[in-house]
Design a protein around this motif. Structure first.
Motif, PDB file in Angstrom:
ATOM      1  N   SER A  44       0.803  -1.230   0.000  1.00  0.00           N
ATOM      2  CA  SER A  44       0.000   0.000   0.000  1.00  0.00           C
ATOM      3  C   SER A  44       0.831   1.273   0.000  1.00  0.00           C
ATOM      4  N   ARG A  45       2.119   1.135  -0.300  1.00  0.00           N
ATOM      5  CA  ARG A  45       2.972   2.316  -0.361  1.00  0.00           C
ATOM      6  C   ARG A  45       2.958   2.898  -1.767  1.00  0.00           C
ATOM      7  N   LYS A  46       2.846   4.192  -1.850  1.00  0.00           N
ATOM      8  CA  LYS A  46       2.893   4.838  -3.147  1.00  0.00           C
ATOM      9  C   LYS A  46       4.330   4.893  -3.641  1.00  0.00           C
ATOM     10  N   LEU A  47       4.477   4.874  -4.958  1.00  0.00           N
ATOM     11  CA  LEU A  47       5.798   5.037  -5.529  1.00  0.00           C
ATOM     12  C   LEU A  47       6.275   6.470  -5.309  1.00  0.00           C
ATOM     13  N   SER A  48       7.535   6.600  -4.963  1.00  0.00           N
ATOM     14  CA  SER A  48       8.117   7.925  -4.837  1.00  0.00           C
ATOM     15  C   SER A  48       8.435   8.466  -6.223  1.00  0.00           C
ATOM     16  N   VAL A  49       8.727   9.748  -6.287  1.00  0.00           N
ATOM     17  CA  VAL A  49       9.108  10.347  -7.566  1.00  0.00           C
ATOM     18  C   VAL A  49      10.357   9.661  -8.106  1.00  0.00           C
ATOM     19  N   ARG A  50      11.278   9.330  -7.213  1.00  0.00           N
ATOM     20  CA  ARG A  50      12.517   8.651  -7.628  1.00  0.00           C
ATOM     21  C   ARG A  50      12.211   7.284  -8.224  1.00  0.00           C
ATOM     22  N   GLN A  51      11.314   6.525  -7.595  1.00  0.00           N
ATOM     23  CA  GLN A  51      10.955   5.208  -8.104  1.00  0.00           C
ATOM     24  C   GLN A  51      10.213   5.315  -9.421  1.00  0.00           C
ATOM     25  N   LEU A  52       9.361   6.335  -9.541  1.00  0.00           N
ATOM     26  CA  LEU A  52       8.658   6.561 -10.789  1.00  0.00           C
ATOM     27  C   LEU A  52       9.649   6.864 -11.910  1.00  0.00           C
ATOM     28  N   ALA A  53      10.707   7.582 -11.566  1.00  0.00           N
ATOM     29  CA  ALA A  53      11.734   7.887 -12.559  1.00  0.00           C
ATOM     30  C   ALA A  53      12.422   6.608 -13.033  1.00  0.00           C
ATOM     31  N   PHE A  54      12.616   5.654 -12.119  1.00  0.00           N
ATOM     32  CA  PHE A  54      13.214   4.372 -12.513  1.00  0.00           C
ATOM     33  C   PHE A  54      12.278   3.618 -13.453  1.00  0.00           C
TER      34      PHE A  54
END
Length: 220
Positions: A44-54
């Motif tokens: 249930s954790r949202k992706l961070s901006v950094r993870q979205l960038a990956f």
């Protein structure tokens, strides 16, 4: 108009996105990535901006490698330079939700860059579902040997949808004397499992295996 209808030298009709169609696909890709950020299945954790960038980087690199074709069939399908592995990585890193959204976004980018669409409905099986299924790698994000298991799940998912597409839309292309389903199983199996075999052998090498573990630890 979202697509043009083009007839090639073999009198096959291909549907190619227009500028407006490409723009719509680009917007959908961005929306899907944002949806991955909101609906990641990882506890249930949202992706961070950094993870979205990956995730975005995996889509871009996978697209580049999909155009490095080691072998290509005349009626679609090719052995590429590890493109399926790259698209499977976000699911392995961040979970099923991120993986599925990344796979679908990648499929739309394939439609935008290199479409091979003989029938509008074929787009669903050959692109959205087949490439989206690579995100099934997210089923094994916490499993031992999760990358290999997830990769196998992803390519098997792609294989199922591609075989269905071949049986439904490309039955007339079956080799003489071949049942259309057997033809589709064989035709699609050759290039999908050839790339998969090379990829799995590579992932089993200790230096590569250890590097993949370190990459996952760094992006998580």
């Amino acid at each position: 108009m979202l697509y043009d209808v083009i007839t090639n030298e073999q009198n096959d009709v291909t549907y190619v996105p227009t500028t407006m169609g490409n723009l719509l696909l680009a917007v959908i890709i961005v929306v899907l990535l944002l949806a991955a950020m909101l609906f990641s299945a990882r506890k249930s954790r949202k992706l961070s901006v950094r993870q979205l960038a990956f995730c975005a980087a995996a889509i871009a690199l996978g697209t580049v490698l999909s155009n490095v074709k080691l072998f290509q069939f005349p009626w679609g399908g090719s052995v590429t330079l590890l493109s399926m592995l790259i698209v499977c990585l976000p699911g392995y890193w961040f979970g099923l939700g991120a993986g599925l959204m990344t796979g679908v976004a990648y499929s739309l980018l394939q439609v935008l860059i290199d479409p091979y669409i003989l029938y509008p409905a074929q787009l669903i099986l050959d692109y959205l579902l087949a490439f989206g299924a690579l995100g099934l790698s997210g089923l094994f994000t916490q499993a031992r040997h999760g990358l290999i298991k997830g990769y196998i799940a992803g390519i098997l998912g792609r294989y199922v949808f591609t075989v269905l597409s071949g049986r439904i839309f490309f039955a007339s292309y079956a080799w003489e004397g071949w049942d259309p389903l057997l033809y589709s199983l064989t035709y699609n199996g050759i290039y999908i499992f050839a790339e998969a075999a090379v990829t799995i052998i590579l992932l089993l090498l200790p230096p590569v295996k250890n590097a993949m573990i370190r990459v996952k630890q760094s992006v998580s």
